[in-house]
Design an enzyme around this catalytic site. Structure first.
Site, PDB file in Angstrom:
ATOM      1  N   GLN A   1       0.821  -1.209   0.000  1.00  0.00           N
ATOM      2  CA  GLN A   1       0.000   0.000   0.000  1.00  0.00           C
ATOM      3  C   GLN A   1       0.859   1.265   0.000  1.00  0.00           C
ATOM      4  O   GLN A   1       2.049   1.230   0.309  1.00  0.00           O
ATOM      5  CB  GLN A   1      -0.895   0.013   1.236  1.00  0.00           C
ATOM      6  N   HIS A   2       0.210   2.360  -0.344  1.00  0.00           N
ATOM      7  CA  HIS A   2       0.681   3.735  -0.123  1.00  0.00           C
ATOM      8  C   HIS A   2       1.748   4.236  -1.100  1.00  0.00           C
ATOM      9  O   HIS A   2       1.937   5.445  -1.207  1.00  0.00           O
ATOM     10  CB  HIS A   2       1.247   3.922   1.292  1.00  0.00           C
TER      11      HIS A   2
ATOM     12  N   ASP B   1      -2.152  -4.863  -0.124  1.00  0.00           N
ATOM     13  CA  ASP B   1      -1.710  -6.135   0.468  1.00  0.00           C
ATOM     14  C   ASP B   1      -2.545  -6.562   1.669  1.00  0.00           C
ATOM     15  O   ASP B   1      -2.878  -7.750   1.805  1.00  0.00           O
ATOM     16  CB  ASP B   1      -0.224  -6.082   0.831  1.00  0.00           C
TER      17      ASP B   1
END
Length: 471
Positions: free
Chosen positions: A71-72, A232
């Protein structure tokens, strides 16, 4: 047999699994390493994906593919779709000051929690974009579109043209998407970045992202469909079969507790990240810094291996005779105590034994994680225990007494890649819910709850934190 593929493009590596769409049985798999660092060229992810696909025997005979990824991460593209600069990953902390500035500029954490369900920290994409605008203004000016790692890989698999797409789950970790409304908050993006670049279209859980065009042409079985993909943590929830009423506790280098919920969350303290999941529901999540490394530290201190640490811990009585470990060994994120160190309370002549210390380390880590799932504000029927720490026999047997609930340890697997494969199977099968896959290797553990363990831990933690609320 209809086959589907799931991809896990994580921080460290790329994993590919090929599974039977109906039963979930593993047919074959592949893996390739990613480079180290917190700043990575997306081309390295693409190269690793090609290698992992080749190791897994290719995609020619699969019906659908789904990509889950860390992520991110910030992937910036120019007008022609070229990568502007190396991607900043979730664990790149140079954006910490930017996150603090953004929280203050909007009027405090409560305003952010109301707007997007989470309070930005350094890992969030919105903070990384602010950092880019301030420190690399030329790269920011060239940025015409912003993607997340899974968005970019799905786009490349579809040929690398047209509009990138994403899903609610991964979008909910950006800091400019509201899980509650299902829409982008471009006003917040403009505050952070000074402009509103193009953003991926947000697909529904069963909506098709296109067809596989790279690598190579589809095989004789027909076109290979692309599922939306996800982040994820969202894929891991799918991979272990979590549903409403479950909390997943992952004991890795760090710890996470997350749950599939029917309603969005908005925690103004920032302890709970109010994410969306990959099924149309929500995924409130709490992250801690200290988890399996607490067990590693105790084993080093005692001069034993993991199996002997388990044996020692199970020799001591529940509660370790009053010996309590507060396991903030590397500082802590939840509670927010970055300068903290670990402490031992209740050390007496009677508790000065290897068995008591081993038991205290296991119980302290589990109490810390129990605090994390308490912060979710849910009453789970059971806890699903995953991650490297879940292999510990002492952890498995002590956890039900600490959590006060049955504990299920799913069979070992690549949970994120498995969840992506299950999403791909959902695209093929249709229906309102993902297909149910039998996890025959799961083990259940039950024990009488021992509330005194957490009560003593809470007392020790309160002495450490000066009585402050640590949720």
């Amino acid at each position: 047999m209809t086959l589907v593929a799931g991809v896990d493009s994580s921080t460290q590596s790329c994993k590919v699994v090929i599974r039977d769409a109906e039963t979930g049985a593993l047919v074959r798999q592949g893996r390739a390493a990613h480079p180290d660092g917190t700043e990575v060229a997306p081309a390295a992810w693409w190269a690793a994906l090609q290698e992992a696909i080749a190791q897994a025997g290719g995609f020619d005979d699969v019906a659908a593919v789904s990509v889950a990824a860390q992520q991110h991460g910030m992937v910036c593209l120019d007008e022609s779709g070229r990568v502007v600069r190396d991607a900043l990953l979730w664990n790149d902390t140079r954006s910490a000051d930017a996150a603090r500035d953004l929280v203050e500029e909007l009027g405090g954490p409560e305003r952010w929690a109301e707007a997007v369900g989470s309070v930005p920290v350094a890992s969030f994409t919105v903070a990384k974009l602010r950092w880019l605008a301030v420190h690399e203004p030329e790269a920011a000016r060239r940025t015409a579109r912003v993607c997340l790692p899974h968005d970019w890989l799905t786009w490349r698999l579809g040929g690398g043209d047209g509009e990138p797409v994403t899903d609610r789950g991964d979008a909910s970790g950006t800091g400019y998407f509201s899980p509650a409304t299902g829409s982008y908050r471009t006003d917040l993006l403009k505050v952070a970045f000074g402009a509103v670049p193009g953003l991926p279209r947000v697909l529904g859980p069963r909506e098709e992202a296109g067809e596989l065009r790279a690598p190579g042409p589809p095989g004789a079985s027909g076109p290979v469909r692309l599922a939306p993909g996800t982040g994820d943590n969202m894929a891991a929830a799918l991979g272990v079969g979590a549903g409403p009423g479950d909390v997943v506790v992952s004991i890795g280098t760090s710890g996470t507790a997350f749950a599939v919920a029917e309603r969005p969350s908005a925690d103004p303290t920032g302890a709970v990240a109010g994410f969306a999941d990959a099924t149309g529901r929500f995924l409130p999540l709490v992250c801690t810094l200290n988890a399996a490394r607490v067990l590693d530290a105790a084993a080093r201190l005692l001069g034993v291996g993991p199996a002997d640490l388990d044996r020692l811990a199970l020799q001591a009585p529940p509660g370790a005779g009053g010996l309590v470990c507060v396991p903030y060994l590397e500082g802590e994120r939840t509670p927010n105590l970055p300068e903290a160190t670990g402490t031992l309370h209740g050390l007496t002549l009677a508790t000065s034994t290897p068995a008591h210390l081993a038991r205290a380390a296991v119980e302290g880590m589990l109490c810390h994680l129990a605090d994390a799932f308490d912060a979710l504000g849910l009453e789970p029927a059971r806890v699903l225990l995953i991650g490297g720490g879940a292999r510990s026999e002492a952890v498995r047997r002590i956890a039900p007494a600490v959590f006060g609930r049955p504990v299920v340890v799913p069979e070992p697997g690549e949970y994120v890649a498995d969840g992506a494969a299950r999403q791909a199977a959902w695209l093929v099968a249709g229906g309102d819910e993902p297909p149910v896959w039998d996890r025959a290797g799961s083990r259940s553990f039950e024990a009488d709850a021992v509330p005194e363990i957490r009560a003593r831990y809470a007392e020790a933690r309160a002495r450490y934190t000066g009585g402050r609320d640590t949720a």
